[in-house]
Design an enzyme around this catalytic site. Sequence first.
Site, PDB file in Angstrom:
ATOM      1  CB  THR A  90      -6.003   1.340  -3.754  1.00 29.86           C
ATOM      2  OG1 THR A  90      -5.803   1.195  -3.283  1.00 29.86           O
ATOM      3  CG2 THR A  90      -6.459  -0.594  -3.646  1.00 29.86           C
ATOM      4  CD  GLU A 136      -2.564   1.407   0.149  1.00 32.89           C
ATOM      5  OE1 GLU A 136      -2.944   0.442  -0.261  1.00 32.89           O
ATOM      6  OE2 GLU A 136      -2.548   2.653  -0.103  1.00 32.89           O
ATOM      7  CG  HIS A 171      -4.440   4.215   3.046  1.00 33.83           C
ATOM      8  ND1 HIS A 171      -5.036   5.765   3.785  1.00 33.83           N
ATOM      9  CD2 HIS A 171      -5.619   3.393   2.221  1.00 33.83           C
ATOM     10  CE1 HIS A 171      -5.250   5.736   2.859  1.00 33.83           C
ATOM     11  NE2 HIS A 171      -6.236   4.693   1.790  1.00 33.83           N
ATOM     12  CG  ASP A 201      -1.724   1.546  -4.070  1.00 30.95           C
ATOM     13  OD1 ASP A 201      -1.146   1.529  -3.399  1.00 30.95           O
ATOM     14  OD2 ASP A 201      -3.075   1.078  -3.427  1.00 30.95           O
ATOM     15  CG  HIS A 202      -1.809   4.778  -4.870  1.00 30.71           C
ATOM     16  ND1 HIS A 202      -1.590   5.978  -3.540  1.00 30.71           N
ATOM     17  CD2 HIS A 202      -2.833   3.945  -4.268  1.00 30.71           C
ATOM     18  CE1 HIS A 202      -2.063   4.986  -2.615  1.00 30.71           C
ATOM     19  NE2 HIS A 202      -3.731   3.965  -3.441  1.00 30.71           N
TER      20      HIS A 202
HETATM   21  C1  GP9 Z   1      -9.022   0.028   1.708  1.00 30.99           C
HETATM   22  C2  GP9 Z   1      -7.735   0.213   0.791  1.00 30.99           C
HETATM   23  C3  GP9 Z   1      -7.492   1.719   0.731  1.00 30.99           C
HETATM   24  O1  GP9 Z   1      -9.581  -1.426   1.499  1.00 30.99           O
HETATM   25  O2  GP9 Z   1      -7.625  -0.919  -0.383  1.00 30.99           O
HETATM   26  O3  GP9 Z   1      -7.485   2.400  -0.996  1.00 30.99           O
HETATM   27  P1  GP9 Z   1      -6.583   3.875  -0.834  1.00 30.99           P
HETATM   28  O4  GP9 Z   1      -8.009   4.506  -0.299  1.00 30.99           O
HETATM   29  O5  GP9 Z   1      -5.704   3.492  -0.936  1.00 30.99           O
HETATM   30  O6  GP9 Z   1      -7.476   3.496  -2.662  1.00 30.99           O
HETATM   31 MN    MN Z   2      -3.905   2.315  -2.125  1.00 32.22          MN
END
Ligand code: GP9
Ligand code: MN
Length: 428
Positions: free
Chosen positions: A82, A38, A198, A257-258
Site C-alpha cells: 500500500t 484495497e 485485505h 493498489d496491488h
Molecule cells: C493498513 C493498510 C494495509 O493501514 O493500508 O496495507 P498493506 O498491507 O496492503 O500494505
Molecule cells: Mn494494500
Amino acid sequence: DSNDLNSVLDYVKSNQTSKNVEYYGKAQGKNVFVIHLESFQQFLIDYKVDGQEVTPTLNKFYHDSNTVSFDNFFHQVAQGKTSDAETMLETSLFGLPQGSAMVTAGTDNTFQAAPALLNQKGYTTAAFHGDVGTFWNRNNAYKSWGYDYFFDSSYYPSNESYELNYGLKDKIFLKESAQYIEQLPQPFYAKLITVTNHYPYPLDSQNASFPKTTTGDSTVDGYVQTAHYLDQAINEFLTYLKQTGLYDNSVIMMYGDHYGISSNHSDAIKQLLNKNDFTKYDDAMFQKVPFMIHAPGIKGGVNHTYGGEIDVLPTLLSLLGVDHSNNIFIGSDLLSEDHKQIVSFRNGDFVAKDFTKVGSKIFNTSTGEEILELTTEQQATIKAETKYVQIQLDTSDQVINGDLLRFYTLPDFKTVNKSDYSYVKSKA
Ligand code: GP9
Ligand code: MN
C-alpha cells in the site's frame, strides 16, 4: 549531492509529453476524490460468480460515459505494498527495491507531492483511513507530502463490532468520513483509503452477502466476498456524493493498489480465470489493477494505453490544468500521445505495448506467446526498453536515496515545513 540532480533533470527533460487538448485542464478547479480500492485487481471488473456480478457499482462506474478507464494499467509495488502505491500516486516516484519509502524516507526527505502542489494552487488537502495513523508511517509521511489533515482511526467512532482485520469496516469508514468532508473548504483533494478487502479476506456474517468462490484455497475464496462488500460501500458513498452535489463538482479517481491474490496461488487462479495455464506472462497480466477517472463532462471510455501507478499524478495534474513540466516526476500523462507505453516493474521486468519481459523470458504482449528466437531488430528493441526501465528505477532511487528534492527549486513552489502540521485530535 546537488550535482546528482543533473542526471535526474536530464531524465525529466527527456520525459516531457505534449498536452492532450481534449483533456488538459478539463477538470480545472474541481474537487478531487482519490479512492484507494484495497487489493483490488482488474480481473474483478465485470467478473461474475454463478452469473452474479461481484462488483456491480464499480463495473457501472468503469463503463460510465464520463469515466476514463484503463484496462492495461498495472500496479508497480514491491515490499512496501500500500505504501508503495501511495508513494507513486502522490509523488510519481517509485517505492524502494526493499522496504517502504514512506517508512525510511517519509519522515525526513523533502517531497514535492500532490497534496502540497495542489494546496499551493488553493486546494484543501485531507487523507482518510480507518487504521492507526502510524501504520506505514503515514502520520509523518503525510506531513512531508503536505496534507493539511489526516483523519486516522482516532477520528472515527470506536466500537469492537466496527473493526475488522486492519481497521474500520469500509461502510462505516466512508459513512463516518462525510462529517469531515463536509467541513473541507472547496476545492479539496481528499484521499480515502479503504481496507476491508485485505488479505486474508475475513468478513462478519452480517456483511457477507456474496457467495465465496469454491477453488478450495481458503486464502483465495473470500476475496470476491470482501470485494463485493467494498463495492457496496462505494455504492453508498457515491450515493452520498450525488445527494450532496459533490458528484457533479468533483473528479473521482479510483485505483486498485496491488494484487489481492498472490501468484503462489496459481491453482486457484487458474480456476478463477477458467484457464489451463498460468504462465509468467499470465502472471504479469494478473498484476493489472483498475484505474478510473470520472469527471463531469469529460469523454469517457475504456482506454487501452499501457501504464501504471507511476503515471497517475502527471495524468491527474494535466486534467486539472496544473502545469507539471518542471516537476521531477518519473511517470508521464497517460492521456498524452507521447506517453511511452512501457510499464516498469520494481524488479526490472516490464510490460510494454509490444513486448513483455519476465526474467529472461520475452513474450509478445498482445498474444502472450513466448518469443524463443528474437530477431536482431527485436533484440535491439528489448535492449532499449530494458535500459529505459532501469533508468526510470535508478533515477527514482537516486532522488529518494539522495533526498535530491531538497536541492531542487521548483518554480512557484514553497518547500513544505513539516512542523506546520499536526494531526493529533484535539480533546473535545
Ligand atoms: C493498513 C493498510 C494495509 O493501514 O493500508 O496495507 P498493506 O498491507 O496492503 O500494505
Ligand atoms: Mn494494500
